[in-house]
Design a protein around this motif. Structure first.
Motif, mmCIF file in Angstrom:
data_model
loop_
_atom_site.group_PDB
_atom_site.id
_atom_site.type_symbol
_atom_site.label_atom_id
_atom_site.label_comp_id
_atom_site.label_asym_id
_atom_site.label_seq_id
_atom_site.Cartn_x
_atom_site.Cartn_y
_atom_site.Cartn_z
ATOM 1 N N LEU A 4 0.833 -1.199 0.000
ATOM 2 C CA LEU A 4 0.000 0.000 0.000
ATOM 3 C C LEU A 4 0.871 1.253 0.000
ATOM 4 C CD1 LEU A 4 -2.830 1.231 0.126
ATOM 5 C CD2 LEU A 4 -2.739 1.024 2.625
ATOM 6 N N GLY A 5 1.990 1.192 0.722
ATOM 7 C CA GLY A 5 2.917 2.313 0.740
ATOM 8 C C GLY A 5 3.492 2.590 -0.638
ATOM 9 N N ASP A 6 3.842 1.526 -1.358
ATOM 10 C CA ASP A 6 4.363 1.684 -2.723
ATOM 11 C C ASP A 6 3.310 2.284 -3.648
ATOM 12 O OD1 ASP A 6 6.770 0.586 -1.949
ATOM 13 O OD2 ASP A 6 6.227 -1.452 -2.552
ATOM 14 N N LEU A 7 2.041 1.913 -3.401
ATOM 15 C CA LEU A 7 0.938 2.409 -4.233
ATOM 16 C C LEU A 7 0.676 3.891 -3.985
ATOM 17 C CD1 LEU A 7 -1.341 1.622 -6.250
ATOM 18 C CD2 LEU A 7 -2.782 1.158 -4.246
ATOM 19 N N LEU A 8 0.803 4.323 -2.725
ATOM 20 C CA LEU A 8 0.492 5.704 -2.353
ATOM 21 C C LEU A 8 1.682 6.643 -2.483
ATOM 22 C CD1 LEU A 8 -1.677 5.125 0.854
ATOM 23 C CD2 LEU A 8 -2.496 5.695 -1.439
ATOM 24 N N ALA A 9 2.895 6.097 -2.525
ATOM 25 C CA ALA A 9 4.118 6.908 -2.535
ATOM 26 C C ALA A 9 4.141 8.000 -3.608
ATOM 27 C CB ALA A 9 5.343 6.003 -2.674
#
Length: 228
Positions: A4-9
């Motif tokens: 999710l962090g990679d998606l929102l970064a």
């Protein structure tokens, strides 16, 4: 969480702007509560905590913003400080004489607390105080969000959420959610955990509004005894 962090970064800057805007709007959420107080003609059924802690929080946040030399934080918290002072004055204006003495006592305790922390911040190493003051502000936020839960037994007993500031609680959940998403996007674990805690506390309070009405249930008149 990592995925999710990679998606929102890539959207972290946008999320930060949205979170900042919601936080600014949260300062105005007390308008609805103050209007309810005005209609009732009394603030006695409501806790002064949200407005008083709002003043304390913005004063300490201003101190932290000065340490960080962050102009955006300074401007936001200056606006918040003025708004919370206005709300606190309005709350005091509609309080009864008995409640006013209690409010003054809480203001006195809060003033001493702010003075002590400010004095400490002036003498502590700037590299250390930035983290420590940040954690203290987080603790105050947790207390602000969780303090209405102290009235939980009374809410269950009365089967009513009267006195719980729904606009402030709802706005607080939006703020916590937005900063949680931002923390995930920048992969800041501590910040994620802090805001998730705020979300849990706020979620418990919002669930009370789903279970109980805002007004107390009308008491059923007792059956009068028939004359023999």
């Amino acid at each position: 969480m990592e995925a999710l962090g990679d998606l929102l970064a890539p959207h972290s800057e946008l999320i930060a702007k949205v979170a900042g805007t919601i936080t600014t709007l949260q300062f105005l959420s007390g308008v609805v509560l103050m209007n309810d107080i005005r209609k009732k003609g009394s603030s006695d059924v409501y806790p002064v905590g949200p407005f008083l802690f709002g003043v304390v929080l913005t004063v300490l946040s201003l101190k932290l913003a000065n340490i960080m030399n962050d102009a955006a934080m300074i401007n936001t918290n200056l606006i918040g400080l003025v708004i919370n002072f206005v709300f606190l004055f309005g709350f005091y204006y509609y309080a009864s004489s008995a409640s006013r003495s209690k409010i003054w006592k809480q203001i006195g305790y809060s003033s001493v607390f702010v003075l002590v922390i400010t004095a400490y911040a002036n003498f502590e190493d700037p590299a250390k105080i930035e983290f420590r003051l940040g954690m203290l502000i987080t603790g105050i936020l947790v207390w602000m969000v969780g303090s209405p839960l102290l009235h939980l037994p009374k809410i269950i007993e009365k089967k009513s959420t009267e006195g719980m500031p729904f606009p402030i609680i709802f706005a607080g959940n939006l703020v916590a959610l937005s900063w949680t998403l931002y923390a995930i996007s920048i992969k800041n674990t501590v910040m994620v955990l802090q805001n998730l805690l705020l979300l849990v506390l706020g979620g418990i309070q919002l669930s009370m509004f789903a279970i109980y009405p805002n007004k107390p249930a009308a008491k059923k008149p007792k059956d009068s005894k028939k004359d023999k």
